[in-house]
Design a protein around this motif. Structure first.
Motif: not given
Length: 254
Positions: A112, A26, A56, A107
């Protein structure tokens, strides 16, 4: 489901192939500031092209933006004191529902992790606007959003010009059109203080990382979905240039 709007605080303006484990991390920070000194560092090689830290972070920024601008659009639709402000609310709702759908689609392909909540700073934007009413609401909400849209506009341009990932490029294309549309309808409200907006866009305050970072989603929590609203019947594509008036016919001689 619709996102929660139980927010508090005061505003501070301002399946992919070959994924590496790093791509699943993250991002530490997604505000106007960058996550590291080398955002062009490749963190994953995917079948859509290399994915950089900047790529990202951009996807996460777009998702996070929708998590506060969508509910603020709903507030504008309900509390806006003019037709122009309510129209801006419609565009925010529809535009961010479309961007959110694309974020949720790409994503997983890029590995992601998307947030389910906006950043604390962004939540404060909504809370501050929600505390106002009438013309004060219009002015507060419109100017906050005009600042943030102006800030992300240059980020979109840089990502679109540099990314080598086709999915990120597609998101940047859609974000460019949507943000330009939102800037246009916000300016049509007649409430924008351009001098103050320009100052805040170019000189944002330096905030702690935890204020400009959305909290990571809780394990097993369902993905928040920004509900599409085709019933609002608005088009959030980039606004067309105004047509030039037809030339007057030349007077006849004779």
């Amino acid at each position: 489901m619709r996102i929660s709007r139980n927010l508090a605080g005061t505003v501070v303006l301002v399946g992919a192939l070959g994924l590496t484990l790093t791509a699943l991390a993250y991002p530490a920070m997604i505000g106007v500031e960058t996550t590291s000194s080398s955002t062009d560092r490749i963190i994953a090689n995917t079948r859509y092209g290399p994915l950089t830290e900047a790529d990202r972070d951009f996807v996460v920024k777009v998702r996070s933006a929708g998590l506060w601008e969508y509910p603020l659009g709903e507030l504008a639709l309900k509390k806006g004191s003019t037709p122009e402000m309510r129209e801006a609310g419609k565009h925010l709702i529809v535009g961010h529902a479309g961007l959110d759908a694309m974020c949720r689609k790409i994503a997983p392909e890029l590995g992601i992790t998307l947030p389910n909540q906006a950043t604390p700073q962004q939540q404060q934007f909504v809370a501050t606007s929600a505390a106002e009413s009438g013309k004060e609401f219009d002015s507060t909400a419109a100017n906050i959003m005009r600042v943030t849209h102006g800030q992300i506009f240059s980020v979109i341009a840089k990502i679109r010009a540099t990314t080598r990932n086709t999915l990120v490029r597609q998101l940047a294309d859609l974000a460019n059109d949507t943000v330009l549309d939102h800037i246009t309808v916000l300016e049509k409200t007649g409430t924008i203080n351009f001098e103050q907006v320009n100052l805040q866009q170019t000189m944002p305050p330096k905030l702690p990382a935890d204020q400009v970072t959305p909290p990571p989603p809780q394990p097993g929590s369902p993905m928040v979905v920004l509900t599409p609203r085709p019933d609002l019947n608005v088009n959030t594509a980039a606004p067309a240039a105004p047509s030039s008036p037809a030339p007057s016919p030349s007077p006849e001689i004779g």
